[in-house]
Write an enzyme that holds these catalytic residues in place. Structure first.
Site, PDB file in Angstrom:
ATOM      1  N   ALA A   1       0.829  -1.209   0.000  1.00 36.40           N
ATOM      2  CA  ALA A   1       0.000   0.000   0.000  1.00 36.40           C
ATOM      3  C   ALA A   1       0.859   1.253   0.000  1.00 36.40           C
ATOM      4  O   ALA A   1       0.568   2.220   0.700  1.00 36.40           O
ATOM      5  CB  ALA A   1      -0.925  -0.001   1.225  1.00 36.40           C
TER       6      ALA A   1
ATOM      7  N   ASP B   1      -1.834  -4.877   3.147  1.00 36.68           N
ATOM      8  CA  ASP B   1      -0.529  -4.580   3.718  1.00 36.68           C
ATOM      9  C   ASP B   1      -0.537  -5.016   5.166  1.00 36.68           C
ATOM     10  O   ASP B   1      -1.549  -4.871   5.854  1.00 36.68           O
ATOM     11  CB  ASP B   1      -0.244  -3.077   3.612  1.00 36.68           C
TER      12      ASP B   1
ATOM     13  N   ARG C   1      -0.698   1.913   8.243  1.00 35.74           N
ATOM     14  CA  ARG C   1      -0.809   2.417   6.876  1.00 35.74           C
ATOM     15  C   ARG C   1      -2.210   2.151   6.314  1.00 35.74           C
ATOM     16  O   ARG C   1      -2.813   3.012   5.675  1.00 35.74           O
ATOM     17  CB  ARG C   1       0.254   1.770   5.984  1.00 35.74           C
TER      18      ARG C   1
ATOM     19  N   GLU D   1       5.959  -0.448 -13.449  1.00 36.95           N
ATOM     20  CA  GLU D   1       5.339   0.881 -13.434  1.00 36.95           C
ATOM     21  C   GLU D   1       6.339   1.916 -13.913  1.00 36.95           C
ATOM     22  O   GLU D   1       7.556   1.753 -13.764  1.00 36.95           O
ATOM     23  CB  GLU D   1       4.839   1.227 -12.030  1.00 36.95           C
TER      24      GLU D   1
ATOM     25  N   LYS E   1      12.453  -1.643 -17.027  1.00 34.39           N
ATOM     26  CA  LYS E   1      12.319  -0.624 -15.982  1.00 34.39           C
ATOM     27  C   LYS E   1      13.682  -0.152 -15.484  1.00 34.39           C
ATOM     28  O   LYS E   1      13.920   1.056 -15.317  1.00 34.39           O
ATOM     29  CB  LYS E   1      11.499  -1.181 -14.811  1.00 34.39           C
TER      30      LYS E   1
ATOM     31  N   PHE F   1      14.454  15.978 -19.142  1.00 34.58           N
ATOM     32  CA  PHE F   1      15.484  15.612 -18.163  1.00 34.58           C
ATOM     33  C   PHE F   1      16.823  16.290 -18.455  1.00 34.58           C
ATOM     34  O   PHE F   1      17.877  15.705 -18.304  1.00 34.58           O
ATOM     35  CB  PHE F   1      15.655  14.091 -18.093  1.00 34.58           C
TER      36      PHE F   1
ATOM     37  N   CYS G   1      13.837   5.427  -6.730  1.00 31.08           N
ATOM     38  CA  CYS G   1      14.054   4.619  -7.935  1.00 31.08           C
ATOM     39  C   CYS G   1      15.417   4.798  -8.594  1.00 31.08           C
ATOM     40  O   CYS G   1      16.125   3.824  -8.828  1.00 31.08           O
ATOM     41  CB  CYS G   1      12.958   4.916  -8.958  1.00 31.08           C
TER      42      CYS G   1
END
Length: 655
Positions: free
Chosen positions: A71, A95, A100, A260, A319, A364, A375
């Protein structure tokens, strides 16, 4: 039209452990792990064992329920948008962190993203009808998406738009039960960089992922589809394959990779209008059927031309490479900013010039104090570890330099601050505007601000003031307090120098120097413009723009395209169901009522209004210093206010 490369084939038989090319998991991680959540993603793989009985496999041609395990910054928003766009599909986020889950079920959402609160309210609480009430059959019909096509889903959207919308987004701490009841199980948990043991500093820590994968394998119904959202090393699917063959060799799961590509601050827009949706599967017939099943979930709102199917390994690697390439661009332009400061060139002018080259593009290329977030650094280091594990040392060294350049840029900025203040901060007040790693988010993971604060504390300043328009002050205080385990107290309340403010003017009052750490539009001294790395349609915050909860924006987000509401129809705000009341012992409410600093309810979007720099200048100490770490300030206007500006990529007054 979907693309299905066939360069790598995932067979329907168990692959031996010897086939693994990269160590991806810490020792003994199958036996447990934390359940922290994250905002990242990646994929998995196909599996059928020789003992499987095809006749016993549960059909998933009609998806009625999805369970998202995790979550956090990815699981919460992703599940909310899937539920919002598929009103007859039951979506549950689970979760083990009960605190949370409690916040997701309350007015105090655990994260801030523009538009998230409204999406959650509509899907979690429902909407009152804007015309005729729903029939009893409609109210009790099961959520369903058909893999035969989108007609059923389109009809359901039309029905929901003209009647009560029933809640179809749920949050629960009962992990096992929700996994058992779902046709598709999405894994979206934290996969940070490993800090101890083999591969420390580069390898991905798979502790949480393996623990959740074990739960999913144990509890998922036979024939369910398992989807990896977490960002994991390439060939992680093989680990899932082996886990299934050991724990439940007689069942069949199709495992998909669905990474994602969300950017903090624009996550909802990224989900509503994705550049692409990648679904990796086995190249077998069953694998491709599973990929098509998941594709139908997205097809409710995403153009099929943007849904790309690949083999499982390509999706897993995509990714890591995408984030590494973006991080590389930022480090590259930051390296040029150092040259600009030494030569008198202006980094914004250089960026604009090279960005007009169609071969380069302008995304960017905004110089700053370095990238943050959960990330970029982690994924670059994971790519480094992959290369080194494959014996490609030069490749690993090349990508490691991206992280080195990022740290160099941040340290260079802090050194410049100290130098301009005569190499001493003793007794001086330094104000940081911004704490989150980028604008329009409350995400503080790997935020450059924290490392800057650590360096400034070593100089024994009189005060370090912090103001962030999106971050909950208590979250910031909690992170700063963690510094105390490494040395003397950091927070003012504990005898240290750091104080978190809820008002920008109080934070800047009597300050010797102001550091712009996050590129919030509120801190600009000119009209805000869309950043080159942001989608133009996602810029929902600017000077005096009303909150996203106002009529125009909420209508855009919450009304299906099929809705034919007229001017006489109730407004969306009138149709919203009241949010659930907090319990009497709600800790978030207690903190709000018992402290001077109000803990903003992150379920409410915050109006964006630029600060009055003239008012700030009047109350600063002389000489007045402003260090622009995000290249968002027009120096000439500040000079007229008597403020000396030092900007990234500009020689400034000190050079």
């Amino acid at each position: 039209m979907a693309l299905v490369p066939g360069s790598v084939c995932c067979s329907e038989t168990v692959i031996s452990a010897d086939a693994s090319t990269v160590p991806t998991t810490p020792d003994d991680s199958l036996n447990g792990g934390t359940d922290e959540l994250d905002e990242e993603s990646n994929g998995s793989r196909t599996t059928v064992t020789e003992d499987s009985d095809p006749e016993s496999i549960t059909s998933v041609s009609h998806v009625r329920s999805i369970c998202c395990v995790g979550a956090g910054y990815v699981g919460g928003p992703t599940a909310a948008v899937i539920a919002y766009k598929n009103p007859r599909l039951r979506v549950t986020v689970v979760d083990k962190d009960e605190r949370r889950i409690r916040r997701w079920n309350s007015q105090h959402l655990p994260i801030y993203e523009p538009g998230l609160a409204e999406i959650v309210r509509i899907s979690r609480d429902g909407l009152r009808g804007d015309s005729t009430p729903a029939s009893s059959d409609e109210a009790t019909s099961e959520p369903q998406i058909s893999t035969e096509g989108q007609q059923e889903n389109a009809e359901s959207n039309s029905t929901v738009a003209s009647s009560d919308r029933k809640p179809n987004l749920f949050f629960s701490a009962n992990v096992a039960k929700c996994i058992r009841e779902s046709d598709i199980v999405i894994i979206a948990v934290n996969t940070p960089t490993k800090m101890r043991g083999s591969g420390a500093g580069s390898a991905t820590d798979m502790t949480a992922f393996e623990a959740v994968a074990a739960d999913v394998v144990q509890h998922a119904r036979n024939g369910a589809i398992i989807v990896e959202k977490s960002t994991v090393p390439c060939r992680t699917a093989q680990m899932i394959q082996e886990m299934i063959s050991v724990r439940r060799p007689s069942v069949h799961f199709e495992i998909l990779s669905n990474p994602e590509f969300l950017a903090a601050g624009t996550a909802i827009q990224d989900l509503l209008h994705p550049d692409r949706v990648i679904i990796g599967s086995a190249t077998t017939e069953k694998g491709q059927v599973a990929a098509e099943t998941l594709a139908q979930v997205y097809a409710g709102w995403v153009n099929r031309s943007r849904i790309i199917t690949t083999n499982i390994w390509s999706s897993e690697l995509a990714k890591l490479v995408a984030n590494s390439m973006l991080a590389q661009r930022l480090s590259s332009i930051n390296s040029i900013s150092a040259i600009c400061e030494a030569t008198g060139a202006e980094i914004n002018e250089v960026s604009a010039s090279i960005g007009m080259d169609s071969r380069v593009g302008d995304k960017f290329l905004r110089a700053g104090i370095g990238f943050g977030g959960s990330c970029f650094k982690k994924d670059v280091l994971s790519l480094v570890y992959l290369a080194e594990s494959l014996g490609l040392k030069e490749v690993g060294a090349y990508w490691r330099q991206v992280v080195t350049m990022n740290e160099y840029q941040r340290n260079r900025f802090t050194s410049r601050v100290i130098k301009c203040l005569n190499n001493t901060l003793v007794g001086k007040k330094i104000t940081l505007l911004g704490y989150a790693f980028k604008k329009n988010t409350s995400d503080t993971r790997e935020a450059p601000a924290l490392e800057i604060i650590k360096t400034l504390l070593d100089e024994n300043p009189g005060e370090i003031a912090i103001f962030d328009p999106c971050c909950n002050p208590y979250v910031v205080e909690s992170e700063i307090r963690q510094l105390q385990s490494l040395g003397p107290p950091a927070l003012r309340d504990d005898g240290g120098a750091v104080k978190v403010y809820s008002d920008a003017y109080e934070a800047c009052a009597s300050s010797n120097a102001i550091l712009i750490v996050t590129e919030f539009d509120e801190f600009r001294n000119s009209d805000p413009v869309s950043s080159p790395d942001q989608k133009s349609e996602s810029a929902v915050s600017g000077q005096n723009i009303p909150t996203i909860a106002q009529e125009a924006m909420i209508s855009k987000l919450s009304k299906p395209e099929e809705s034919k509401n007229t001017a006489s129809s109730p407004s969306i705000e009138d149709r919203l169901i009241s949010q659930p009341d907090c319990a009497a012992d709600c800790p978030d409410c207690q903190r709000e009522n018992g402290r001077d600093i109000p803990a903003r309810k992150l379920s409410e979007d915050i109006p964006k209004k630029q600060v009055d720099w003239e008012r700030i200048a009047e109350n600063m100490q002389t000489p007045k210093w402003l260090f622009d770490g995000r290249c968002i300030i027009e120096t000439k206007k500040m000079t007229e206010l008597g403020i000396r500006v030092e900007s990234i990529g500009s020689s400034g007054d000190a050079f």
